[in-house]
Design a protein around this motif. Structure first.
Motif, PDB file in Angstrom:
ATOM      1  N   LEU A  82     -66.632 101.104  43.857  1.00  0.00           N
ATOM      2  CA  LEU A  82     -66.543 101.470  42.439  1.00  0.00           C
ATOM      3  C   LEU A  82     -65.493 102.570  42.239  1.00  0.00           C
ATOM      4  CD1 LEU A  82     -67.790 101.043  39.614  1.00  0.00           C
ATOM      5  CD2 LEU A  82     -69.475 102.792  40.190  1.00  0.00           C
ATOM      6  N   TYR A  83     -65.509 103.572  43.103  1.00  0.00           N
ATOM      7  CA  TYR A  83     -64.527 104.660  42.988  1.00  0.00           C
ATOM      8  C   TYR A  83     -63.123 104.110  43.123  1.00  0.00           C
ATOM      9  CZ  TYR A  83     -68.274 108.131  43.463  1.00  0.00           C
ATOM     10  OH  TYR A  83     -69.387 108.893  43.292  1.00  0.00           O
ATOM     11  N   GLU A  84     -62.951 103.193  44.078  1.00  0.00           N
ATOM     12  CA  GLU A  84     -61.626 102.605  44.258  1.00  0.00           C
ATOM     13  C   GLU A  84     -61.188 101.883  42.993  1.00  0.00           C
ATOM     14  OE1 GLU A  84     -62.156 100.219  47.733  1.00  0.00           O
ATOM     15  OE2 GLU A  84     -62.232 101.985  49.038  1.00  0.00           O
ATOM     16  N   GLU A  85     -62.120 101.161  42.410  1.00  0.00           N
ATOM     17  CA  GLU A  85     -61.842 100.415  41.185  1.00  0.00           C
ATOM     18  C   GLU A  85     -61.440 101.358  40.051  1.00  0.00           C
ATOM     19  OE1 GLU A  85     -61.843  97.201  40.593  1.00  0.00           O
ATOM     20  OE2 GLU A  85     -61.865  97.154  38.392  1.00  0.00           O
ATOM     21  N   LEU A  86     -62.066 102.531  40.036  1.00  0.00           N
ATOM     22  CA  LEU A  86     -61.862 103.442  38.899  1.00  0.00           C
ATOM     23  C   LEU A  86     -60.748 104.455  39.138  1.00  0.00           C
ATOM     24  CD1 LEU A  86     -65.581 104.077  37.964  1.00  0.00           C
ATOM     25  CD2 LEU A  86     -63.985 102.417  37.011  1.00  0.00           C
ATOM     26  N   HIS A  87     -60.202 104.388  40.323  1.00  0.00           N
ATOM     27  CA  HIS A  87     -59.220 105.392  40.713  1.00  0.00           C
ATOM     28  C   HIS A  87     -58.084 105.515  39.699  1.00  0.00           C
ATOM     29  CE1 HIS A  87     -57.441 108.109  43.516  1.00  0.00           C
ATOM     30  NE2 HIS A  87     -56.299 107.434  43.497  1.00  0.00           N
ATOM     31  N   HIS A  88     -57.665 104.387  39.160  1.00  0.00           N
ATOM     32  CA  HIS A  88     -56.497 104.421  38.278  1.00  0.00           C
ATOM     33  C   HIS A  88     -56.849 104.483  36.788  1.00  0.00           C
ATOM     34  CE1 HIS A  88     -53.936 103.913  41.697  1.00  0.00           C
ATOM     35  NE2 HIS A  88     -54.613 102.837  42.067  1.00  0.00           N
ATOM     36  N   ALA A  89     -58.115 104.581  36.495  1.00  0.00           N
ATOM     37  CA  ALA A  89     -58.506 104.662  35.085  1.00  0.00           C
ATOM     38  C   ALA A  89     -57.901 105.917  34.472  1.00  0.00           C
ATOM     39  CB  ALA A  89     -60.016 104.679  34.958  1.00  0.00           C
ATOM     40  N   ARG A  90     -57.428 105.778  33.238  1.00  0.00           N
ATOM     41  CA  ARG A  90     -56.692 106.891  32.650  1.00  0.00           C
ATOM     42  C   ARG A  90     -57.523 107.725  31.697  1.00  0.00           C
ATOM     43  NH1 ARG A  90     -51.391 103.777  30.708  1.00  0.00           N
ATOM     44  NH2 ARG A  90     -49.985 105.092  31.900  1.00  0.00           N
ATOM     45  N   SER A  91     -58.621 107.198  31.265  1.00  0.00           N
ATOM     46  CA  SER A  91     -59.422 107.972  30.326  1.00  0.00           C
ATOM     47  C   SER A  91     -60.885 107.797  30.666  1.00  0.00           C
ATOM     48  CB  SER A  91     -59.178 107.496  28.895  1.00  0.00           C
ATOM     49  OG  SER A  91     -59.733 106.193  28.737  1.00  0.00           O
ATOM     50  N   LEU A  92     -61.684 108.663  30.106  1.00  0.00           N
ATOM     51  CA  LEU A  92     -63.127 108.573  30.296  1.00  0.00           C
ATOM     52  C   LEU A  92     -63.646 107.229  29.792  1.00  0.00           C
ATOM     53  CD1 LEU A  92     -65.749 109.971  31.061  1.00  0.00           C
ATOM     54  CD2 LEU A  92     -65.733 111.097  28.841  1.00  0.00           C
ATOM     55  N   HIS A  93     -63.050 106.764  28.690  1.00  0.00           N
ATOM     56  CA  HIS A  93     -63.478 105.474  28.148  1.00  0.00           C
ATOM     57  C   HIS A  93     -63.205 104.355  29.130  1.00  0.00           C
ATOM     58  CE1 HIS A  93     -62.825 108.200  24.845  1.00  0.00           C
ATOM     59  NE2 HIS A  93     -63.747 107.522  24.187  1.00  0.00           N
ATOM     60  N   GLN A  94     -62.025 104.417  29.710  1.00  0.00           N
ATOM     61  CA  GLN A  94     -61.680 103.391  30.703  1.00  0.00           C
ATOM     62  C   GLN A  94     -62.587 103.466  31.917  1.00  0.00           C
ATOM     63  OE1 GLN A  94     -57.659 103.238  32.067  1.00  0.00           O
ATOM     64  NE2 GLN A  94     -56.888 102.335  30.158  1.00  0.00           N
ATOM     65  N   VAL A  95     -62.867 104.678  32.339  1.00  0.00           N
ATOM     66  CA  VAL A  95     -63.758 104.844  33.498  1.00  0.00           C
ATOM     67  C   VAL A  95     -65.093 104.173  33.215  1.00  0.00           C
ATOM     68  CG1 VAL A  95     -65.162 106.539  34.749  1.00  0.00           C
ATOM     69  CG2 VAL A  95     -62.727 106.944  34.414  1.00  0.00           C
ATOM     70  N   LEU A  96     -65.631 104.442  32.048  1.00  0.00           N
ATOM     71  CA  LEU A  96     -66.956 103.897  31.736  1.00  0.00           C
ATOM     72  C   LEU A  96     -66.909 102.394  31.505  1.00  0.00           C
ATOM     73  CD1 LEU A  96     -68.253 106.788  29.443  1.00  0.00           C
ATOM     74  CD2 LEU A  96     -69.035 106.235  31.749  1.00  0.00           C
ATOM     75  N   GLU A  97     -65.905 101.946  30.769  1.00  0.00           N
ATOM     76  CA  GLU A  97     -65.823 100.505  30.486  1.00  0.00           C
ATOM     77  C   GLU A  97     -65.613  99.708  31.774  1.00  0.00           C
ATOM     78  OE1 GLU A  97     -62.767 100.016  27.534  1.00  0.00           O
ATOM     79  OE2 GLU A  97     -63.756 101.458  26.201  1.00  0.00           O
ATOM     80  N   ARG A  98     -64.617 100.116  32.551  1.00  0.00           N
ATOM     81  CA  ARG A  98     -64.348  99.389  33.796  1.00  0.00           C
ATOM     82  C   ARG A  98     -65.503  99.529  34.765  1.00  0.00           C
ATOM     83  NH1 ARG A  98     -58.196 100.834  35.553  1.00  0.00           N
ATOM     84  NH2 ARG A  98     -57.166 100.134  33.652  1.00  0.00           N
ATOM     85  N   GLY A  99     -66.052 100.727  34.806  1.00  0.00           N
ATOM     86  CA  GLY A  99     -67.155 100.973  35.730  1.00  0.00           C
ATOM     87  C   GLY A  99     -68.346 100.096  35.406  1.00  0.00           C
ATOM     88  N   LEU A 100     -68.710 100.024  34.138  1.00  0.00           N
ATOM     89  CA  LEU A 100     -69.859  99.206  33.733  1.00  0.00           C
ATOM     90  C   LEU A 100     -69.625  97.741  34.066  1.00  0.00           C
ATOM     91  CD1 LEU A 100     -70.732 100.838  30.279  1.00  0.00           C
ATOM     92  CD2 LEU A 100     -72.241 100.742  32.266  1.00  0.00           C
ATOM     93  N   THR A 101     -68.443  97.267  33.721  1.00  0.00           N
ATOM     94  CA  THR A 101     -68.148  95.854  33.942  1.00  0.00           C
ATOM     95  C   THR A 101     -68.120  95.524  35.436  1.00  0.00           C
ATOM     96  OG1 THR A 101     -66.886  95.784  31.903  1.00  0.00           O
ATOM     97  CG2 THR A 101     -66.483  94.016  33.478  1.00  0.00           C
ATOM     98  N   PHE A 102     -67.422  96.367  36.198  1.00  0.00           N
ATOM     99  CA  PHE A 102     -67.306  96.126  37.634  1.00  0.00           C
ATOM    100  C   PHE A 102     -68.680  96.199  38.309  1.00  0.00           C
ATOM    101  CE2 PHE A 102     -66.968  97.736  41.968  1.00  0.00           C
ATOM    102  CZ  PHE A 102     -66.088  96.823  42.533  1.00  0.00           C
ATOM    103  N   ALA A 103     -69.430  97.219  37.942  1.00  0.00           N
ATOM    104  CA  ALA A 103     -70.728  97.423  38.593  1.00  0.00           C
ATOM    105  C   ALA A 103     -71.688  96.284  38.258  1.00  0.00           C
ATOM    106  CB  ALA A 103     -71.323  98.761  38.154  1.00  0.00           C
ATOM    107  N   ARG A 104     -71.682  95.893  37.009  1.00  0.00           N
ATOM    108  CA  ARG A 104     -72.579  94.808  36.607  1.00  0.00           C
ATOM    109  C   ARG A 104     -72.227  93.518  37.348  1.00  0.00           C
ATOM    110  NH1 ARG A 104     -77.505  93.523  35.491  1.00  0.00           N
ATOM    111  NH2 ARG A 104     -77.662  91.566  34.397  1.00  0.00           N
ATOM    112  N   ARG A 105     -70.925  93.234  37.424  1.00  0.00           N
ATOM    113  CA  ARG A 105     -70.501  92.013  38.089  1.00  0.00           C
ATOM    114  C   ARG A 105     -70.854  92.073  39.577  1.00  0.00           C
ATOM    115  NH1 ARG A 105     -64.768  91.485  37.003  1.00  0.00           N
ATOM    116  NH2 ARG A 105     -65.367  90.876  34.901  1.00  0.00           N
ATOM    117  N   SER A 106     -70.605  93.216  40.198  1.00  0.00           N
ATOM    118  CA  SER A 106     -70.913  93.352  41.626  1.00  0.00           C
ATOM    119  C   SER A 106     -72.393  93.135  41.879  1.00  0.00           C
ATOM    120  CB  SER A 106     -70.544  94.744  42.136  1.00  0.00           C
ATOM    121  OG  SER A 106     -69.255  95.076  41.770  1.00  0.00           O
TER     122      SER A 106
END
Lengths: 286, 209
Positions: free
Chosen positions: B71-95
């Motif tokens: 998850l951290y690797e996935e979020l490494h390049h996120a540029r904003s808190l919104h991106q962190v949360l959006e990508r994190g939620l989607t990635f984590a749910r899918r995983s």
């Protein structure tokens, strides 16, 4: 056997969704054939009221067994004894035996929880108050439920499966659908469902998964949580501040279900679904 | 635990995990794990003195950590808190949905797994909150919002959402963005920063639209 109970507990979300749990439906005696209709009705009425009484006694008995012995150690005999009935009566009222009694306990307790929430929000006059009172009502009900508390402590494996993952999904959706009408004065249906689900999630996260320091049975904390993190996201198009009154409402007297404080939060929202003053009500937060 | 011990420990965890994948949590024994890992029982006990119970707990935690590492690797390049949360939620749910072993155990042995997850919960909440705190610190927060309390709220809510999204479809970008905006960040970051644009690194400046 435990898994059977768990799966029956899971059925609760469906009952919630169909609105059955709130009515605490009684048994469904099948009609006996070959008997004059008048006799049958009278006999059935008597049977029903006696069955109903036994049913109640057995549910209460089972609850006290769960609290005192836990789930695994509770037998049909224990339930019969605690309910002041014979073993035969248990099987007459609940032909499915122990599992069916336990499923009835879950349905009855769900109904009781929903009643507690309904009662808590009954006098709330603003959107903010309804959310605070609802979360608090559910939180206090959970905190005061000794049988549930005991099971979560001593036999979490029996309780957690119906509160987690897919079952939590169904629980949240059902709670959202059930509670949305309580918010209908202020919000259109889709948004009411979202907000109700958010509130239900908060109850689950802080009330059952909860941390030791933050409890949804504490009015000050709930008001703070709801005002800070929940209400600001409700209005899709934040209205102008509209003469917002910022004040500290967290000192409101505990125990009144949150009905007196927090007027500022939703006073401006009574007329429009997107509006409420809480959006900029930063003063209420500390 | 010394550096030299790591490979053996890692091998044992992998072996135990393979057993869990095949047979489930309850039927995995120290012997199975040892055999699978190609070590002796004594070696397993040296690394996990508590035996089976400790080993299983360690496997659950190990999987948790692997998941968060990805998850951290996935979020490494996120540029904003919104991106962190959006990508994190989607990635984590899918995983989570695609994690075959987890899904199987959730169906076959929920009563064994869930209490273990619950026991780890506070530690995981602290970990996620710790990850989010620096992102929050870069934002202009609404008056009175405490960074640590807000991180804790976000951690608890996102973990809950990942396991049980309720009526939200976390694999739908629009819904996820709406969820992040309305239920996660609306009360935390100032209105100007709620559109996902890149935050400035200096504190106290609202982000322009």
């Amino acid at each position: 056997m435990k898994r059977d109970i768990v799966s029956q507990m899971g059925g609760i979300a469906g009952a919630l969704a169909r609105g059955e749990a709130g009515r605490g439906g009684g048994p469904d005696p099948s009609a006996a054939a070959g008997e004059p209709a008048g006799h049958r009705r009278r006999r059935e009425a008597t049977d029903r009221s006696r069955s109903e009484r036994h049913r109640r006694q057995l549910i209460d008995g089972a609850l006290s067994c769960l609290e005192q012995r836990g789930l695994a150690a509770t037998t049909v005999d224990d339930i019969a004894h605690a309910g002041g009935c014979s073993r035969a009566t248990v099987y007459r009222v609940f032909p499915g035996g122990r599992d069916q009694v336990l499923a009835a306990v879950v349905a009855s307790e769900t109904s009781s929880l929903l009643s507690a929430v309904s009662a808590a929000v009954a006098t709330a006059g603003t959107l903010g108050d309804v959310v605070v009172a609802g979360v608090l009502g559910a939180g206090r009900w959970l905190a005061g439920h000794r049988a549930l508390g005991r099971l979560l402590g001593s036999e979490p494996e029996a309780v957690l499966p119906w509160l987690a993952f897919d079952r939590q999904d169904r629980l949240l959706e059902a709670a959202g659908q059930w509670a949305a009408p309580l918010l209908g004065r202020w919000l259109d249906h889709p948004r009411a469902v979202r907000l109700a689900e958010h509130a239900a999630r908060i109850v689950l996260v802080y009330g059952i998964g909860g941390s030791a320091t933050a409890t949804v049975a504490d009015e000050g904390w709930v008001r703070h949580l709801v005002t800070t993190y929940v209400l600001p996201g409700v209005g899709v198009d934040p209205p102008a501040p509209a003469g917002t009154v910022a004040r500290d409402d967290r000192s409101a007297a505990p125990g009144d279900g949150g009905s007196t404080g927090d007027r500022a939060v939703a006073a401006a929202g009574a007329g429009g679904d997107a509006c409420f003053a809480g959006t900029d009500d930063e003063g209420a937060r500390l | 635990m010394g550096q030299a011990d790591r490979p053996a420990r890692e091998r044992i965890l992998e072996g135990a995990y393979a057993c869990v994948a095949r047979r489930g949590l309850a039927k995995t024994t120290v012997e199975d794990a040892a055999r699978q890992a190609g070590v002796s029982r004594a070696t397993v006990y040296r690394h996990f003195p508590g035996g089976r119970e400790e080993l299983i707990d360690a496997v659950v935690l190990w999987q948790f950590l692997r998941f968060f590492t990805r998850l951290y690797e996935e979020l490494h390049h996120a540029r904003s808190l919104h991106q962190v949360l959006e990508r994190g939620l989607t990635f984590a749910r899918r995983s989570l949905r695609q994690h075959e072993v987890l899904q199987r155990v959730l169906v076959t042995e929920p009563g064994v797994l869930l209490p273990k997850l619950t026991t780890e919960m506070e530690r995981v909440v602290a970990m996620v909150a710790g990850f989010l705190t620096p992102y929050l610190a870069r934002y202009a927060l609404r008056d009175g919002v405490d960074v640590h309390e807000a991180s804790d709220y976000l951690a608890r809510m996102t973990l809950s959402l990942i396991c049980a999204p309720g009526s939200w479809d976390l694999e739908d970008p629009e819904q996820t963005a709406e969820l992040v905006r309305s239920q996660l960040l609306a009360g935390i970051v100032r209105a100007g920063a709620v559109d996902g644009s890149r935050p400035r690194s200096t504190r106290g400046t609202a982000v322009a639209r």
